[in-house]
Design a protein around this motif. Structure first.
Motif, PDB file in Angstrom:
ATOM      1  N   LEU A 221       9.289   7.956  -9.339  1.00 54.70           N
ATOM      2  CA  LEU A 221      10.826   7.337  -9.008  1.00 54.70           C
ATOM      3  C   LEU A 221      11.198   7.524  -7.726  1.00 54.70           C
ATOM      4  N   SER A 222      11.106   8.761  -7.266  1.00 52.85           N
ATOM      5  CA  SER A 222      11.792   8.970  -5.801  1.00 52.85           C
ATOM      6  C   SER A 222      10.868   8.499  -4.835  1.00 52.85           C
ATOM      7  N   VAL A 223       9.786   7.786  -4.895  1.00 57.06           N
ATOM      8  CA  VAL A 223       8.942   7.347  -3.750  1.00 57.06           C
ATOM      9  C   VAL A 223       8.518   8.290  -3.149  1.00 57.06           C
ATOM     10  N   LEU A 224       8.476   9.490  -3.437  1.00 56.90           N
ATOM     11  CA  LEU A 224       7.854  10.764  -2.649  1.00 56.90           C
ATOM     12  C   LEU A 224       6.346  10.701  -2.782  1.00 56.90           C
ATOM     13  N   ASN A 225       5.899  10.261  -3.975  1.00 57.81           N
ATOM     14  CA  ASN A 225       4.511  10.176  -3.977  1.00 57.81           C
ATOM     15  C   ASN A 225       4.010   8.725  -4.806  1.00 57.81           C
ATOM     16  N   PRO A 226       4.197   7.561  -4.149  1.00 60.28           N
ATOM     17  CA  PRO A 226       3.976   6.429  -4.638  1.00 60.28           C
ATOM     18  C   PRO A 226       2.736   5.969  -4.432  1.00 60.28           C
ATOM     19  N   ASN A 227       1.741   6.701  -5.497  1.00 61.27           N
ATOM     20  CA  ASN A 227       0.331   6.542  -5.732  1.00 61.27           C
ATOM     21  C   ASN A 227       0.166   5.378  -6.600  1.00 61.27           C
ATOM     22  N   PRO A 228      -0.497   4.272  -6.584  1.00 61.84           N
ATOM     23  CA  PRO A 228      -0.639   3.575  -7.713  1.00 61.84           C
ATOM     24  C   PRO A 228      -1.332   4.139  -8.858  1.00 61.84           C
ATOM     25  N   LEU A 229      -2.525   4.939  -8.136  1.00 64.57           N
ATOM     26  CA  LEU A 229      -3.388   5.580  -9.399  1.00 64.57           C
ATOM     27  C   LEU A 229      -2.358   6.562 -10.376  1.00 64.57           C
ATOM     28  N   THR A 230      -1.649   7.405  -9.602  1.00 64.55           N
ATOM     29  CA  THR A 230      -0.923   8.392 -10.419  1.00 64.55           C
ATOM     30  C   THR A 230       0.118   7.508 -11.517  1.00 64.55           C
ATOM     31  N   LEU A 231       0.781   6.300 -10.915  1.00 62.14           N
ATOM     32  CA  LEU A 231       1.371   5.642 -11.781  1.00 62.14           C
ATOM     33  C   LEU A 231       0.622   5.043 -13.156  1.00 62.14           C
TER      34      LEU A 231
ATOM     35  N   GLN B 292       0.868  -1.100  -0.042  1.00 56.12           N
ATOM     36  CA  GLN B 292       0.103  -0.205  -0.012  1.00 56.12           C
ATOM     37  C   GLN B 292       0.800   1.371   0.022  1.00 56.12           C
ATOM     38  N   SER B 293       1.969   1.299   0.579  1.00 53.98           N
ATOM     39  CA  SER B 293       2.921   2.306   0.841  1.00 53.98           C
ATOM     40  C   SER B 293       3.955   2.739  -0.326  1.00 53.98           C
ATOM     41  N   HIS B 294       4.417   1.758  -0.689  1.00 54.93           N
ATOM     42  CA  HIS B 294       5.650   1.909  -1.743  1.00 54.93           C
ATOM     43  C   HIS B 294       5.947   0.842  -2.844  1.00 54.93           C
ATOM     44  N   ALA B 295       5.903  -0.539  -2.415  1.00 51.76           N
ATOM     45  CA  ALA B 295       6.371  -1.772  -3.279  1.00 51.76           C
ATOM     46  C   ALA B 295       5.581  -1.832  -4.483  1.00 51.76           C
ATOM     47  N   PHE B 296       4.207  -1.366  -4.411  1.00 55.52           N
ATOM     48  CA  PHE B 296       3.635  -1.754  -5.558  1.00 55.52           C
ATOM     49  C   PHE B 296       3.982  -0.762  -6.994  1.00 55.52           C
ATOM     50  N   VAL B 297       4.142   0.590  -6.563  1.00 53.57           N
ATOM     51  CA  VAL B 297       4.643   1.591  -7.373  1.00 53.57           C
ATOM     52  C   VAL B 297       5.971   1.113  -7.983  1.00 53.57           C
ATOM     53  N   VAL B 298       7.077   1.056  -7.076  1.00 53.73           N
ATOM     54  CA  VAL B 298       8.448   0.672  -7.500  1.00 53.73           C
ATOM     55  C   VAL B 298       8.603  -0.499  -8.393  1.00 53.73           C
ATOM     56  N   ASN B 299       7.815  -1.486  -8.012  1.00 54.92           N
ATOM     57  CA  ASN B 299       7.911  -2.779  -8.740  1.00 54.92           C
ATOM     58  C   ASN B 299       7.358  -2.646 -10.252  1.00 54.92           C
TER      59      ASN B 299
END
Length: 222
Positions: free
Chosen positions: A155-165, A106-113
């Protein structure tokens, strides 16, 4: 490998770096390539051990997200460890591990992966549709404003929002469609202008949706 580095990479470097770059190539030291690895985001439960960072889940190093994920994992465990009164209590530890798996998603891994693997698919393009998406990606960044701020926040994980991605990914895909129509120069290219964008959007879906499912699947199962 040396020929590729000399002919393809060298000319792209700033002039003051090139002599040192070419000297390093010709010095005789072996140039080694490291294969990209992907460790699916599945829960990792080990008695007596806390697994985090790349040991827990690994993605392509293109975005340099490994350290960001590891540090964010530490923050999550900092709070979870406070909830465990007795580390000999296997149930409490297992419960914390399950909460860790869900919270990191929920916080970061989804977006980064998803971001790392999707960009790797674009930058290692081997068909015309992915080539179109790659060009559109760079053109999209050149628009500036939110077209740069949003991806940088991801990319910086400052805003790791899945919907934004997902929003920016498909914004790139539809910007590629727009550029395709904008660049029509002759009657012969009209037919391609109508069929090529369909392939681009379909290819974008084939890239992003399996990655999203790989993240959601383990989130739902556990």
């Amino acid at each position: 490998m040396k020929e590729y580095m000399t002919e393809k990479i060298g000319p792209q470097l700033p002039e003051h770096i090139r002599p040192h770059f070419y000297h390093a190539i010709e010095s005789g030291s072996r140039i080694r390539s490291m294969p990209g690895s992907f460790l699916p985001p599945r829960p990792q439960y080990r008695i007596g051990a806390i697994i985090l960072g790349d040991a827990y889940n690994m993605r392509h190093p293109l975005t340099g997200g490994g350290m960001s994920v590891g540090l964010h994992d530490v923050i999550i465990w900092r709070d979870l460890l406070k909830t465990i009164q007795n580390f000999n209590d296997g149930k409490a530890v297992r419960k914390a591990q399950m909460r860790f798996h869900r919270k990191r998603k929920q916080s970061h891994a989804f977006v980064v992966n998803v971001l790392a693997q999707a960009l790797y698919a674009l930058f290692s393009a081997r068909d015309e549709y992915l080539h179109t998406l790659r060009r559109a990606c760079f053109d999209y960044f050149r628009l500036g404003g939110e077209c740069v701020a949003g991806p940088v926040g991801l990319l910086s994980v400052l805003n790791p929002n899945p919907l934004t991605l997902i929003g920016h990914f498909f914004a790139v895909a539809f910007y590629a469609v727009y550029c395709n129509f904008r660049d029509i120069r002759s009657a012969a290219s009209v037919s391609k202008a109508f069929f090529h964008p369909v392939g681009v959007v379909v290819k974008a879906c084939k890239v992003i949706f399996p990655l999203i499912w790989s993240e959601l699947r383990t989130f739902i199962q556990y």
